[in-house]
Design an enzyme around this catalytic site. Structure first.
Site, short mmCIF file in Angstrom:
data_model
loop_
_atom_site.label_atom_id
_atom_site.label_comp_id
_atom_site.label_asym_id
_atom_site.label_seq_id
_atom_site.Cartn_x
_atom_site.Cartn_y
_atom_site.Cartn_z
N GLY A 208 78.74 43.96 49.20
CA GLY A 208 79.14 44.86 50.29
C GLY A 208 78.07 44.96 51.35
O GLY A 208 77.12 44.17 51.36
N ASN A 209 78.22 45.92 52.23
CA ASN A 209 77.18 46.16 53.22
C ASN A 209 77.11 47.66 53.50
O ASN A 209 77.92 48.43 52.98
CB ASN A 209 77.43 45.34 54.50
CG ASN A 209 78.75 45.71 55.14
OD1 ASN A 209 78.92 46.82 55.62
ND2 ASN A 209 79.70 44.78 55.13
N ARG A 210 76.17 48.06 54.31
CA ARG A 210 75.87 49.48 54.44
C ARG A 210 76.62 50.16 55.58
O ARG A 210 76.29 51.26 55.97
CB ARG A 210 74.36 49.67 54.62
CG ARG A 210 73.59 49.23 53.37
CD ARG A 210 72.10 49.35 53.60
NE ARG A 210 71.74 50.66 54.10
CZ ARG A 210 70.72 50.91 54.91
NH1 ARG A 210 69.99 49.91 55.34
NH2 ARG A 210 70.46 52.14 55.30
#
Ligand SMILES: Cc1cc2nc3c(=O)[nH]c(=O)nc-3n(C[C@H](O)[C@H](O)[C@H](O)COP(=O)(O)O)c2cc1C
Length: 412
Positions: A208-210
């Protein structure tokens, strides 16, 4: 300073009780609120409640306090009129200029921004008569927010719920802050993507990413406040759907691509604020990948995800469609941004520097918006809403004269 004057119109829908919460939020945040219910609304919530909560007398008809000419004065002196809930009947009366009670008179005399928050059963909302009335009101510059999807009166579910009062309040605040009676995105359909994609590795893990989705939500909310019909394509934000926009929930980059292509087919503008994973695991393990004693884990092979921004820029649904991308950079921000703008072929690129207080997860942002025609608009550190407003300010003059295709059932 004088308090902003808000007229809260309440029509006779089951959601009238939720307007008490909206009223409370408005008064507690320093607005002078005059409640104007319809006679039907009083079947659901009595005049005593509206009067006690607002601190003003309450009447449904034009014959009370005639010496004060309330049928004209209330509308004339308002800074904002919000009708929540707006029934199918009230929308019809407003669209046709009827004036048979205090609220409909107020709607005709108001020259300030007007927000309608419709709530009704799905059949009523989808009826061609209601669709045409909504289209008429939007064409005239009113902000008609999309109802939410969910549980309706009784056991029914579907589109037609009054959006969360907190969300309606946020929208009213934005409309008031703009103070512009003419919503410059009225009659336009815009698509906004928000959040971050998750690329599953096995049933419990993902890459995922932030991205929090806050910037995309700010773009969707501000566009709705400026009168646009908004489709928000949301990936993994965990936030409540904003009021007045159609929300499509997705998980992965591939799902996001599908949703964007579908919505973009009839959009005037597409703003890709979501952080889309460049890569995904080449193989999805059907069962959880287990630790094995004495063995190192196998490396994770990745494959490229589709480049959605480049794809929709190259194959636009129509010539005048405006496409906006976002780029988060850690170094050489402007030069990298310019190169990305060229590579992607979009019209505008919002370039963020990723840092401790900026971009991911925060309430604030700072960016430079690069334009394909060479323009460069720096946006100082501030709320994500402020950046969103700048993006729409830059989109609006690029939209051209082409009215996008009418949404189903709505004439242009
Ligand atoms: C229990 C009940 C719930 C209702 N809920 C709604 C509603 O949510 N939306 C709507 O458009 N009409 C609803 N109606 C119908 C309206 O009350 C009716 O159309 C009325 O004439 C609306 O008047 P007004 O627009 O002047 O408030 C409801 C009626 C009843 C009896």
């Amino acid at each position: 300073m004088e308090k902003p004057k808000v007229v809260l119109g309440v029509a006779g829908g089951i959601a009238a009780y939720k307007a008490c919460e909206l009223l409370r939020r408005l008064t507690e945040s320093g607005h002078d609120v005059r409640v104007v219910p319809t006679a039907s609304a009083l079947h659901f919530v009595g005049a005593a409640t509206w009067s006690a909560l607002s601190g003003h007398p309450v009447s449904t008809e034009v014959w009370a306090d005639v010496h004060e000419v309330p049928h004209v004065r209330i509308g004339q002196s308002a800074d904002l009129v919000v009708v929540a809930p707006a029934t199918a009947d009230l929308l019809a009366k407003a669209a046709h200029g009827l004036a048979d009670d205090l609220l409909t008179n107020t709607l005709l005399t108001a020259r300030c921004p007007v927000v309608f928050a419709p709530a009704m059963h799905t059949e009523m909302w989808e009826h061609p008569a209601t669709r045409e009335n909504v289209a008429t009101l939007r064409r005239r510059g009113a902000v008609v927010i999309e109802p939410a999807v969910g549980r309706l009166t009784g056991v029914d579910t579907g589109k037609g719920r009054l959006p969360d009062p907190g969300e309606i309040f946020e929208l009213c605040r934005r409309v008031l802050a703009r103070g512009v009676p003419e919503p410059d995105l009225a009659g336009r359909h815009v698509v906004v993507s928000a959040g971050g994609t998750r690329e599953p590795l096995d049933p419990v893990r993902y890459l995922g990413n932030r991205s929090s989705g806050k910037q995309g939500f700010a773009l969707a909310r501000t566009a709705a406040a400026r009168g646009a019909r908004v489709t928000l394509i949301e990936a993994n934000t965990g936030m409540a759907d904003p009021a007045g926009v159609d929300v499509v929930h997705v998980g992965t980059a591939v799902q996001l691509r599908e949703a964007v292509l579908k919505a973009a087919a009839e959009a005037d503008a597409v703003v890709m604020a979501a952080a889309v994973a460049d890569f995904r695991p080449a193989v999805y393990a059907e069962g959880k990948i287990k630790k094995k004693d004495g063995e190192e884990p196998a490396p994770v092979a990745l494959v490229r995800n589709p480049d959605i921004l480049a794809e929709i820029s190259a194959e636009r649904a129509h010539e005048e469609q405006v496409i906006v991308g976002f780029a988060a950079e850690t170094d050489d921000v402007l030069a990298n941004g310019r190169r990305k703008l060229l590579r992607k072929g979009c019209d505008l690129l919002v370039v963020n520097e990723v840092g401790e207080r900026k971009a991911f997860g925060t309430e604030e942002n700072e960016a430079v918006v690069l334009a394909a025609d060479g323009g460069e608009t720096p946006v100082p550190y501030g709320p994500k809403e402020a950046l969103a407003e700048v993006v729409w300010d830059l989109v609006v003059p690029r939209l051209g004269s082409r009215p996008g295709p009418a949404p189903e059932g709505e004439p242009r």
